[in-house]
Structures are given as structure tokens and as C-alpha cells.
Enzyme design. Structure first.
Site, mmCIF file in Angstrom:
data_model
loop_
_atom_site.group_PDB
_atom_site.id
_atom_site.type_symbol
_atom_site.label_atom_id
_atom_site.label_comp_id
_atom_site.label_asym_id
_atom_site.label_seq_id
_atom_site.Cartn_x
_atom_site.Cartn_y
_atom_site.Cartn_z
ATOM 1 N N THR A 1 1.093 -1.361 -0.003
ATOM 2 C CA THR A 1 -0.022 -0.015 -0.041
ATOM 3 C C THR A 1 0.897 1.210 -0.049
ATOM 4 O O THR A 1 2.146 0.999 0.513
ATOM 5 C CB THR A 1 -0.866 0.109 1.289
ATOM 6 N N ARG B 1 -14.834 -6.032 0.950
ATOM 7 C CA ARG B 1 -13.709 -5.688 2.320
ATOM 8 C C ARG B 1 -13.339 -4.176 2.213
ATOM 9 O O ARG B 1 -13.043 -3.920 1.265
ATOM 10 C CB ARG B 1 -12.780 -6.675 2.309
ATOM 11 N N GLY C 1 -10.431 -1.733 4.211
ATOM 12 C CA GLY C 1 -9.398 -1.783 5.088
ATOM 13 C C GLY C 1 -9.293 -0.480 5.940
ATOM 14 O O GLY C 1 -10.215 0.235 6.075
ATOM 15 N N ASP C 2 -8.044 -0.174 6.612
ATOM 16 C CA ASP C 2 -7.725 0.849 7.219
ATOM 17 C C ASP C 2 -7.742 2.023 6.615
ATOM 18 O O ASP C 2 -7.853 3.197 7.183
ATOM 19 C CB ASP C 2 -6.701 0.607 8.198
ATOM 20 N N THR D 1 0.396 1.301 7.182
ATOM 21 C CA THR D 1 0.272 0.218 6.291
ATOM 22 C C THR D 1 0.381 -1.090 7.153
ATOM 23 O O THR D 1 1.059 -1.145 8.114
ATOM 24 C CB THR D 1 1.393 0.499 5.116
ATOM 25 N N GLY D 2 -0.219 -2.069 6.440
ATOM 26 C CA GLY D 2 -0.266 -3.279 7.120
ATOM 27 C C GLY D 2 -1.421 -4.030 7.177
ATOM 28 O O GLY D 2 -2.180 -3.810 6.205
ATOM 29 N N GLY E 1 -5.151 -4.548 7.375
ATOM 30 C CA GLY E 1 -6.062 -3.474 7.962
ATOM 31 C C GLY E 1 -6.686 -3.913 9.015
ATOM 32 O O GLY E 1 -7.273 -2.905 9.899
HETATM 33 N N1 ASP Z 1 -3.431 -1.587 5.066
HETATM 34 C C1 ASP Z 1 -3.764 -2.068 3.680
HETATM 35 C C2 ASP Z 1 -5.208 -2.867 4.007
HETATM 36 O O1 ASP Z 1 -5.388 -3.532 4.779
HETATM 37 C C3 ASP Z 1 -2.795 -3.148 3.062
HETATM 38 C C4 ASP Z 1 -1.355 -2.584 3.133
HETATM 39 O O2 ASP Z 1 -1.151 -1.866 4.011
HETATM 40 O O3 ASP Z 1 -0.823 -2.983 2.183
HETATM 41 O O4 ASP Z 1 -6.009 -2.595 3.044
#
Ligand code: ASP
Length: 300
Positions: A168, A196, A198-199, A218-219, A221
Site C-alpha cells: 500500500t 472488504r 481496510g484501514d 500500512t499493514g 488493515g
Molecule cells: N493496510 C492495507 C489494507 O489492509 C494494506 C497495506 O497496507 O498494504 O487494506
């Protein structure tokens, strides 16, 4: 001119044989584009242009490079916050640059978060450039994932997402007038169920900015939403008065709760501090401030 800009290209395992040099060049390109935008504009311009550059790179999981959902569709999330306002979009597929649509929600509507076909309709109405559809890279990734049996896919999706990396993108900026802005943009985690969110479009989770600090996350979500990681950094910074220490604390607490490969953060403060911290195998990121530019690539 006093300003600071940080950008990241996603925390994750990065086992997909990515070209590390190309990613470093892309991070540097985003910093240059964002700082140029800041020179003629604001901290919001810097965040939007840096993220749009990363969305257009095609090599990261956002904009034209977005990972596909389980059915093979593009479904993107993005958000931005500055000056006590936020704008975000979720499950969009029309705009090439979801971050530009998030900005429109923030600046031109009374809302914070728009989702789905109606958000796409807004993108169309305001004349945003159209997404070209799934990239070859995203399709190849999706085909490989679809080879997993469905039962295994449902059970393994979070683990698989961790193993695949999530790349991301995000940015945080301090303008010469003291303005702070943060944003995030993503195609979401690999193997996500259609629908879905995410964050990345959730203020306080994937991004947050107040008068002291701007943060982008990032991570995984789901873990970031449950922890409200970006807001947590702002609170820790308020308490500790040290950005590096605040980022370290939030990542350490996250790792203790959710395990490794779940969170990456970048942040800039009003005082001009810049930091990046993660618990993943890698998180390409970089910053630019007072003429200094630094890029942290992938390990190995
Ligand atoms: N945080 C993002 C999500 O969960 C994914 C990512 O950070 O790559 O959608």
C-alpha cells in the site's frame, strides 16, 4: 523554506521478487513530486501528488497497480486528513487516483467517507481520470492466488496476505506554514473478500493528522482498524513529545497484540521530526526535509 515530507510503499514480507532499486527510485520520485507540489501549493497538495505518483507507478498496490479482490476486480480505498477535516473513499474502481477522489470528498462535500458505486459516480461526475483496469502484475498475482482451493483460501487469507506483502502507499507532510496532512491509498490486502474495507479510508486507523503530527499506516488493515494505529501515534506523541519514541511504542504494542508483519508507520511532526517504523520484513519509505532526501529500501 521549512517543510518535511515522508512517503512509504507498504510494509510486508516482500517475497515476490520485486525490483528493490525500482521501488527506491519510485519512492524518491514521489518525494520529488510531492515537494514540488508543496512549493507551489500546500501540505495537502504534497500528500495528494506524492500518493498519486505512487498510485501511477503500477508497481505498488494502489491505483493502477492495485491488487485484485477474490473475484478479480479492482476495489480501492484511500483517505486524506488535514486542517481538522478528512475525506475518504472505499471500494472504488473508477478513478485512476483514488486519493484525488478522497480529496474531493474532504474539500467539496459535507461528508467524510463515500463508498462503492456512488463514490465512483462522483469520480465520473467531477471528471477524474479513469482507471485502466487490472494491471498484468495484479492479474498474475491474482491467478496464482486463485489456484489455492477455496477452503484453504478462506482460512489462510490473512496469513497469505502477510506472506505476500501488501505494498500500500501513503504520505505525511508538514508545510512551511505549519500545516500537516496525511493520506493513504491501497488496493487492499491480497485475497480480500469482495466488499472488504481496510484501514486506509478510516481516519485514525490508516491515516491521521492534527495540529501536532501527521501519520500514515500500512499493514493488515483489520489489526490497524482495531488498534486505531495512526490516532495512537498522535496520542503517544502528545504524551512522550518524541516522534521516534512514539512510533516505536505503537509498533511494539501492535506486535505484542497482533504479531509481526502487521504494521508500518510513517509520520512527520509540526516541529519537523520525521520517522518511520514497522514490524515487517521490509517497508520502503523515505523522507525529504530541508534539502535532505533519504530513501530506505528493502532489506537484502
Ligand atoms: N493496510 C492495507 C489494507 O489492509 C494494506 C497495506 O497496507 O498494504 O487494506
Amino acid at each position: 523554506m521549512r517543510f518535511a515530507l515522508a512517503v512509504h510503499g507498504g510494509a510486508g514480507a516482500w517475497r515476490l521478487g520485486v525490483d528493490g532499486k525500482l521501488i527506491e527510485k519510485t519512492i524518491e520520485g514521489a518525494l520529488l513530486r510531492g515537494s514540488e507540489a508543496m512549493r507551489s501549493g500546500s501540505c495537502v497538495d504534497a500528500v495528494v501528488e506524492a500518493i498519486a505518483f505512487l498510485e501511477d507507478s503500477g508497481i505498488l498496490n494502489a491505483g493502477t497497480g492495485s491488487t485484485l479482490d477474490y473475484l478479480g476486480n479492482v476495489s480501492m480505498d484511500a483517505g486524506i486528513m488535514a486542517g481538522g477535516k478528512a475525506g475518504a473513499v472505499a471500494i472504488v474502481s473508477y478513478p485512476k487516483n483514488p486519493i484525488r477522489l478522497a480529496r474531493i470528498v474532504m474539500e467539496r462535500t459535507p461528508h467524510v467517507l463515500l463508498a462503492g458505486p456512488q463514490a465512483d459516480e462522483l469520480a465520473r461526475r467531477v471528471g477524474l481520470e479513469r482507471h485502466p483496469g487490472p494491471s498484468e502484475r495484479a492479474l498474475a498475482r491474482w491467478r496464482a492466488l486463485r489456484e489455492l482451493p477455496e477452503s484453504e483460501w478462506v482460512r489462510a487469507r490473512v496469513e497469505a496476505a502477510k506472506a505476500l506483502g501488501y505494498d500500500t502507499v501513503g504520505a505525511a507532510a508538514l508545510g512551511p506554514d505549519g500545516c500537516l496532512a496525511a493520506g493513504a491509498s491501497t488496493g487492499g490486502v491480497s485475497l480480500k473478500l469482495p466488499g472488504r474495507i481496510g484501514d486506509s479510508p478510516i481516519p485514525g486507523a490508516g491515516f491521521y493528522a492534527n495540529e501536532a503530527v501527521a501519520v500514515s499506516a500500512t499493514g493488515i488493515g483489520e489489526t490497524i482498524i482495531l488498534s486505531m494505529s495512526s490516532l495512537r501515534v498522535a496520542n503517544a506523541y502528545l504524551q512522550l513529545g518524541d516522534l521516534a519514541e512514539a512510533l516505536r511504542r505503537v509498533v511494539a504494542e501492535h506486535t505484542a497484540r497482533w504479531g509481526p508483519n502487521t504494521l508500518g508507520l510513517i509520520a512527520v511532526s509540526r516541529r519537523g521530526e520525521v520517522g518511520g517504523e514497522h514490524n515487517a520484513e521490509g517497508m520502503p519509505w523515505g523522507y525529504m526535509k530541508e534539502g535532505e532526501i533519504r530513501v530506505f529500501g528493502l532489506p537484502g
